[in-house]
Design a protein around this motif. Structure first.
Motif, PDB file in Angstrom:
ATOM      1  N   LEU A 169       0.816  -1.215   0.000  1.00  0.00           N
ATOM      2  CA  LEU A 169       0.000   0.000   0.000  1.00  0.00           C
ATOM      3  C   LEU A 169       0.851   1.267   0.000  1.00  0.00           C
ATOM      4  O   LEU A 169       0.358   2.359   0.233  1.00  0.00           O
ATOM      5  N   GLY A 170       2.139   1.090  -0.253  1.00  0.00           N
ATOM      6  CA  GLY A 170       3.017   2.251  -0.358  1.00  0.00           C
ATOM      7  C   GLY A 170       3.770   2.582   0.903  1.00  0.00           C
ATOM      8  O   GLY A 170       4.377   3.639   1.001  1.00  0.00           O
ATOM      9  N   GLY A 171       3.753   1.674   1.882  1.00  0.00           N
ATOM     10  CA  GLY A 171       4.472   1.935   3.126  1.00  0.00           C
ATOM     11  C   GLY A 171       5.965   1.745   2.957  1.00  0.00           C
ATOM     12  O   GLY A 171       6.421   0.642   2.637  1.00  0.00           O
ATOM     13  N   LEU A 172       6.726   2.808   3.172  1.00  0.00           N
ATOM     14  CA  LEU A 172       8.184   2.729   3.049  1.00  0.00           C
ATOM     15  C   LEU A 172       8.874   2.781   4.403  1.00  0.00           C
ATOM     16  O   LEU A 172      10.077   2.551   4.500  1.00  0.00           O
ATOM     17  N   GLN A 199      -0.254   9.926   6.321  1.00  0.00           N
ATOM     18  CA  GLN A 199      -0.483  11.265   6.832  1.00  0.00           C
ATOM     19  C   GLN A 199      -1.505  12.006   5.980  1.00  0.00           C
ATOM     20  O   GLN A 199      -1.674  11.722   4.796  1.00  0.00           O
ATOM     21  N   LYS A 200      -2.151  12.960   6.588  1.00  0.00           N
ATOM     22  CA  LYS A 200      -3.204  13.713   5.908  1.00  0.00           C
ATOM     23  C   LYS A 200      -2.655  14.430   4.674  1.00  0.00           C
ATOM     24  O   LYS A 200      -1.628  15.085   4.732  1.00  0.00           O
ATOM     25  N   GLY A 201      -3.363  14.268   3.556  1.00  0.00           N
ATOM     26  CA  GLY A 201      -2.957  14.910   2.311  1.00  0.00           C
ATOM     27  C   GLY A 201      -1.990  14.111   1.472  1.00  0.00           C
ATOM     28  O   GLY A 201      -1.581  14.548   0.400  1.00  0.00           O
ATOM     29  N   CYS A 202      -1.602  12.904   1.928  1.00  0.00           N
ATOM     30  CA  CYS A 202      -0.649  12.075   1.191  1.00  0.00           C
ATOM     31  C   CYS A 202      -1.347  10.857   0.596  1.00  0.00           C
ATOM     32  O   CYS A 202      -2.316  10.351   1.158  1.00  0.00           O
ATOM     33  N   LEU A 232       7.741  11.232  -1.813  1.00  0.00           N
ATOM     34  CA  LEU A 232       7.660  10.424  -0.608  1.00  0.00           C
ATOM     35  C   LEU A 232       6.919  11.130   0.519  1.00  0.00           C
ATOM     36  O   LEU A 232       7.415  11.264   1.634  1.00  0.00           O
ATOM     37  N   CYS A 233       5.718  11.545   0.222  1.00  0.00           N
ATOM     38  CA  CYS A 233       4.963  12.418   1.121  1.00  0.00           C
ATOM     39  C   CYS A 233       4.819  11.861   2.538  1.00  0.00           C
ATOM     40  O   CYS A 233       5.171  12.528   3.516  1.00  0.00           O
ATOM     41  N   ASN A 234       4.323  10.624   2.677  1.00  0.00           N
ATOM     42  CA  ASN A 234       4.126  10.054   4.011  1.00  0.00           C
ATOM     43  C   ASN A 234       5.453   9.863   4.735  1.00  0.00           C
ATOM     44  O   ASN A 234       5.591  10.183   5.922  1.00  0.00           O
TER      45      ASN A 234
END
Length: 253
Positions: A138-141, A160-163, A185-187
């Motif tokens: 799910l995109g967790g880095l 996080q909100k907005g990511c 890499l927003c989150n």
């Protein structure tokens, strides 16, 4: 190393606290976050600042190679710090290592031997901000594994909100990271944004011990007491009593 110790004779003030900044995969010491955190630090106190540039070993796209190189860089940094202690009077008690991966990388690190990843035995006080501990698909880095004396999980610690939280979003972010620092890499990068904001004495991120994030959102984890000690996520984390896994709902400014 010898050149570094010679430089330190002139450019290092052993009476001041020392901050050591260490970038992550695909980055270097010229990235904007280095200037942002340096400016934030020097706005609140006078310090020595060292940036560890290992960009040759952290270059895109070989993440596997970069993850292996972290062990060598860690060893080299330990030799540098030991030399600064012996030759230049560095006080380790006043030395603060700040990894750009304040949200520690998950792939190839999570669930590994503590000697090969971040762990609370690494220093007198280790604090961690988990901002992207989502499942990799799910995109967790980042990693959701507790690793420090205190582990902060802002907004649940997964996204996080907005990511974006989809895998395709993470892939897009990685591609963009080579060109546009602000979109990448927003989150994962939200952790360092929280940390930079927290350096200002006027910007606090209170965090609370809680059984689950759902319980936290339901208001079951208040108030703070001697038996339920709370923390302060970010730069001043060591000044609060809260330890273990703490939840918060910060808003990025």
């Amino acid at each position: 190393m010898d050149e570094a110790f010679e430089w330190a004779k002139q450019g290092f003030n052993k009476s001041l606290p020392t901050k050591v900044l260490i970038h992550g995969f695909g980055s270097d010491c010229s990235y904007i976050w280095v200037y942002e955190i340096r400016s934030a630090l020097m706005a609140v106190e006078e310090v020595n600042i060292i940036c560890v540039d290992w960009s040759n070993g952290a270059a895109l796209p070989n993440y596997v190679k970069a993850s292996a190189n972290t062990r060598l860089v860690g060893k080299q940094l330990s030799l540098l710090l030991r030399g600064l202690v012996e030759k230049n009077g560095l006080s380790l008690r006043d030395t603060h290592l700040i990894g750009f991966r304040l949200d520690p990388a998950g792939p190839l690190f999570e669930a590994q031997d503590p000697r090969a990843r971040l762990d609370e035995t690494d220093a007198a006080f280790v604090d961690v901000i988990h901002s992207n501990g989502e499942n990799l698909i799910l995109g967790g880095l980042g990693s959701s594994q507790p690793m420090g004396h205190v582990d902060f999980f802002p907004n649940g610690g997964r996204m996080q909100k907005g990511c974006s939280h989809l895998f395709v979003g993470a892939v897009t972010d990685i591609i963009w990271s080579t060109a546009v620092e602000g979109r990448s890499l927003c989150n994962h990068r939200r952790a360092y944004k929280f940390f930079i904001d927290s350096i200002s004495p006027r910007c606090h991120f209170p965090a609370f011990p809680c059984g689950s994030y759902d319980d936290f959102l339901a208001g079951k984890c208040f108030p703070c007491t001697e038996g339920r000690q709370c923390g302060n996520m970010g730069y001043y984390a060591d000044r609060s009593k809260g330890r273990g896994q703490l939840s918060s709902v910060p808003r990025k400014t």
